[in-house]
Design an enzyme around this catalytic site. Structure first.
Site, PDB file in Angstrom:
ATOM      1  N   GLY A  23      57.422  65.302  15.623  1.00 26.23           N
ATOM      2  CA  GLY A  23      56.717  66.518  16.018  1.00 26.23           C
ATOM      3  C   GLY A  23      56.417  66.525  17.499  1.00 26.23           C
ATOM      4  N   GLY A  25      53.387  67.734  20.262  1.00 27.91           N
ATOM      5  CA  GLY A  25      52.037  68.208  20.515  1.00 27.91           C
ATOM      6  C   GLY A  25      51.883  68.663  21.952  1.00 27.91           C
ATOM      7  N   GLY A  28      52.258  65.445  24.166  1.00 26.75           N
ATOM      8  CA  GLY A  28      53.429  64.602  23.984  1.00 26.75           C
ATOM      9  C   GLY A  28      53.997  64.722  22.581  1.00 26.75           C
ATOM     10  CB  ALA A  30      54.768  61.840  16.940  1.00 25.83           C
ATOM     11  CE  LYS A  44      48.486  60.321  20.383  1.00 19.32           C
ATOM     12  NZ  LYS A  44      47.052  60.089  20.091  1.00 19.32           N
ATOM     13  CG  ASP A 138      40.301  65.482  16.824  1.00 16.89           C
ATOM     14  OD1 ASP A 138      39.841  66.551  16.363  1.00 16.89           O
ATOM     15  OD2 ASP A 138      41.452  65.385  17.279  1.00 16.89           O
TER      16      ASP A 138
END
Length: 553
Positions: A23, A25, A28, A30, A44, A138
């Site tokens: 994916g 984000g 950055g 993954a 990551k 989070d």
């Protein structure tokens, strides 16, 4: 998938091979990768231009210090300074995140037992973090990951903050919009803010239908910020519904701590269940034990036989080389004598014509004989050398066939036990000592005692298995000796070197290429002996579990 060559080189340099991009984000991407042992990990990517390098390093430092059953495990990290990118290698959770699981569940409710298990697992992770004065900041379904064995791992510590003391406030606005607490908007964030976020996560697990209308979900959150908690379906227990209301209290002081949540009587069963090694691990462990036991019983004797053959091969190689060197040297001496005799006959030919011809003929004959002697020695030993090479090839092939089942089963066990070791956070040192005593005084097999004993013994076995893995890597590689090096004869000093260092297993003490190879064979034999000893030690560490596994079949 195609990655920029520089990134591929970077991953390869650090021992990882890309499988796919998971994916993208804001800061950055993954990536799913595997290492040289084909184990899967997630890398990551963090853009250091979007976040300060200090913030990135803080996340790495936090992850390095966390060892818990329900927290994503840190593996490695590296940096691409030119590109301004930082990479964190973490445990791979095969079943994705909880948000995706909630989406696939749609309107079909999770059972309360399942919700309690996941909730307790997250709460145990938060309890561990808060004891270390770390606030996650989070908590949301997207940061709760599911393993293939069904339990969760709390991850993504990019927003986490280490506090100097437990009651200190962090001053920033972070966290997903629909999970932030009222005090976060005032930039005053404590561990109780994690509890608020977890309360909303628990609500969403119970009330999946709210996600069919995102505006409704926003309104519910807005109302809770003003002191009106959301309603929970009466399909769930009164205790669970009351707990959610407590966790979503606008006053942080009215919210329970992680410790207080885990002490709730209605959660006792879930807490006891999830502070133990998962049943799936127990089944995998016993299956792996049986696999190792079977591989050991079938192949260990073969390795002992190969060990003996390797010793004989080294002796044979040394004998072949000695004979070849001596034969070549003898032939050279005879040839040299013949050459001198022929030269004398040639010099005397003007004075003693007939006699000189006889002397010269004898010299030529002796020289030819010397050449034949050297050639015959080399030819004979080349045939023996070829046979030895074939024998070494067979030894290497048989070693690979015999060792692979044992080493692979040990590798599987070691990997499994390292994961199980993370449950050791629930076992105090005193409990571990009692477990060791129980193992010695009672029959192994009672579930809890076996689990405690396993946790107590993992460290020793893990060290032993790692040692075996390092020792076995490429053990017999490079043993075969090229034919063109086998009979390069320097002079009689090589024979002297062989005689004086016959039992040496250090290749660096020899100048001769062939003698280096013989020493390498002896060194390999010594390493194989050590490997067999280590395998036996590992088996001794597992003996009580092997007996249990046999009894269960």
């Amino acid at each position: 998938m195609e990655l920029p060559p520089a990134m591929n080189q970077l991953f390869t340099k650090h021992g990882y091979t890309l499988k796919k991009k998971l994916g993208q984000g804001v800061s950055g991407a993954a990536f799913l990768v595997n290492n040289k042992e084909e184990d899967l990990y997630v890398i990551k990517e963090i853009n250091c231009r979007d976040r300060s390098s200090d913030a990135v390093k803080q996340e790495v430092d936090i992850l390095k210090g966390l060892h818990h059953a329900y927290i994503v495990a840190y593996e490695d990290s590296f940096e691409d300074r030119e590109a301004g990118l930082f990479y964190i290698v973490m445990e791979y959770c095969a079943e994705g995140d909880l948000y995706k699981r909630m989406q696939t569940q749609k309107r079909n409710e999770f059972t309360e037992e399942q919700i309690r298990d996941w909730f307790v697992q997250i709460c145990l992770a938060l309890q561990y973090l808060h004891e270390k004065n770390i606030i996650h900041r989070d908590i949301k379904p997207q940061n709760v990951f599911l393993t293939e064995d069904g339990y969760i791992n709390l991850g993504d510590f990019g927003c986490s903050k280490v506090l100097e003391r437990a009651d200190q406030y962090a001053q920033s606005v972070v966290g997903a919009e629909l999970y932030v607490s009222p005090e976060v908007l005032k930039q005053r964030y404590t561990s109780k803010s994690d509890i608020w976020s977890l309360g909303w996560l628990l609500h969403d697990l119970c009330m999946l239908d709210v996600w069919s209308d995102i505006l409704k979900r926003h309104n519910l959150h807005a109302n809770s910020m003003r002191g009106t908690p959301p309603d929970i379906s009466e399909k769930y227990s009164e205790e669970l519904r009351e707990l959610i209301k407590e966790m979503l209290s606008c006053d942080p002081n009215d919210r329970p701590t992680a410790d207080e949540i885990l002490a709730k009587p209605f959660l006792n069963d879930a807490v006891n269940r999830n502070k133990n090694i998962p049943e799936a691990f127990t089944r995998k462990f016993m299956k792996s034990i049986r696999t190792f036991d079977q591989a050991y019983n079938k192949h260990y004797n073969e390795l002992e036989i190969l060990d003996s053959k390797l010793t004989k091969a080294a002796d044979s190689q040394e004998e072949i080389h000695y004979n070849a060197t001596a034969g070549s040297l003898s032939g050279g001496v005879i040839g040299a004598a013949g050459g001198i005799t022929a030269l004398v006959g040639l010099i005397l030919s003007p004075f003693t014509f007939g006699a000189s011809l006889i002397v010269m003929g004898v010299g030529i004959g002796v020289g030819v004989a010397g050449g034949v002697t050297g050639a015959a020695s080399n030819i004979t030993n080349i045939v023996r050398q070829k046979s030895l090479c074939e024998s070494l090839q067979q030894i290497e092939q048989n070693y690979n066939n015999a060792s692979a089942p044992i080493l692979n089963s040990l590798k599987t066990l070691n990997k499994l036990m390292k994961t199980i070791a993370r449950f050791g956070v629930f076992v105090s040192a005193s409990t571990s000592d009692k477990a060791q005593m129980s193992c010695r005084s009672t029959a192994v097999g009672a579930g809890e005692i076996m689990h405690l004993c396993l946790l107590a013994n993992i460290g020793r076995f893990g060290a032993q298995a790692d040692k075996i893995g390092r020792a076995a890597s490429g053990l017999l590689s490079g043993l075969l000796i090229p034919a063109d090096l086998a009979f390069i004869v320097k002079d009689s000093r090589e024979i002297h070197e062989m005689i004086n260092k016959k039992t040496t297993d250090d290749p660096e003490t020899f100048k001769s290429s062939v003698l280096k190879s013989i020493a390498q064979m002896r060194k390999t034999h010594k390493e194989l002996c050590n490997l067999l000893t280590d395998i036996n030690k590992a088996r001794e560490e597992l003996n009580e579990y092997i007996e249990t596994a046999r009894a269960d079949t």
